[in-house]
Enzyme design. Structure first.
Site, PDB file in Angstrom:
ATOM      1  N   HIS A  43      17.622  42.249  20.203  1.00 56.13           N
ATOM      2  CA  HIS A  43      16.456  43.193  19.835  1.00 56.13           C
ATOM      3  C   HIS A  43      15.376  42.497  19.054  1.00 56.13           C
ATOM      4  CE1 HIS A  43      18.247  43.305  15.995  1.00 56.13           C
ATOM      5  NE2 HIS A  43      19.361  43.190  16.455  1.00 56.13           N
TER       6      HIS A  43
ATOM      7  N   GLU B 114      26.702  45.491  18.298  1.00 53.23           N
ATOM      8  CA  GLU B 114      26.894  44.365  17.500  1.00 53.23           C
ATOM      9  C   GLU B 114      28.193  44.445  16.948  1.00 53.23           C
ATOM     10  OE1 GLU B 114      26.753  41.272  16.682  1.00 53.23           O
ATOM     11  OE2 GLU B 114      25.004  41.322  15.555  1.00 53.23           O
TER      12      GLU B 114
END
Length: 211
Positions: A9, A82
């Protein structure tokens, strides 16, 4: 030829401040949105046929830029979120060293055992296996290109697994820059089943520190 693209990202304020993010849902900042817009055409040029994103907004918003550009619908899979960093989330390395000096040493040099119970940190093997399972579930064809939009920690852990290494034992990859990517190709009957073609590719220089 089949390709697997692992795309991190764009930048967040936590990245800029070198703060651990983990499962905390931190949004892209203005630079991160600009990074996604700048990088998306290069990722689009790889010919994605499927795009799957983490459910955290920083990854999902990055993926949506690519989806709009390519016309490929973005799917969301929470297995791509994550690695969880428990009590360390929101802290810098300096703050971690001050608040958890013993665990900080284990975190930087040791294995997952001995630090997970108190701090709630997810081991690299456990986290990377989540993303690797998404890859294993992929019913790929000879011309498919899968783009997984995820996070630095889980991408490097999963890469290690896909290349046949236990990331809790050996962790060879440095940090992946914001909006940078890795590309892998299948190896057929050879072991490991994937080979690394590119790592830390991107259109902008890598910004460090990243968290």
């Amino acid at each position: 030829m089949t390709r697997l693209v692992l795309w991190r990202h764009g930048q967040t304020d936590f990245n800029r401040q070198a703060r651990i993010q983990g499962w905390s849902d931190i949004e892209l900042n203005a630079d991160g949105r600009a990074q996604a817009e700048a990088a998306a055409p290069a990722v689009a040029a790889l010919g994605p046929t499927r795009i799957i994103s983490s459910d955290l907004s920083r990854a999902r918003d990055t993926a949506e830029v690519l989806g709009r550009l390519t016309g490929v619908e973005v799917e969301v899979d929470e297995r791509l979120r994550e690695r969880c960093f428990g009590k360390l989330e929101g802290l810098t390395r300096e703050e971690i060293a001050e608040q958890f000096p013993k665990e900080h040493s284990h975190w930087r040099t040791g294995r997952a055992e001995g630090r997970v119970a108190r701090l709630g940190i997810e081991g690299r093997l456990a986290a990377g296996s989540r993303l690797a399972q998404v890859v294993d579930d992929w019913d790929k064809g000879p011309d498919d290109v899968l783009v997984l939009v995820a996070h630095g920690g889980i991408i490097t852990a999963a890469l290690t697994i896909l290349l046949g290494i236990n990331p809790d034992e050996f962790h060879p990859f440095g940090g992946l820059g914001n909006c940078h990517w890795a590309i892998l190709a299948p190896q057929g009957d050879r072991a490991p089943s994937w080979r690394l073609l590119e790592y830390n590719s991107g259109v902008d220089p890598v910004f460090f520190p990243t968290a």
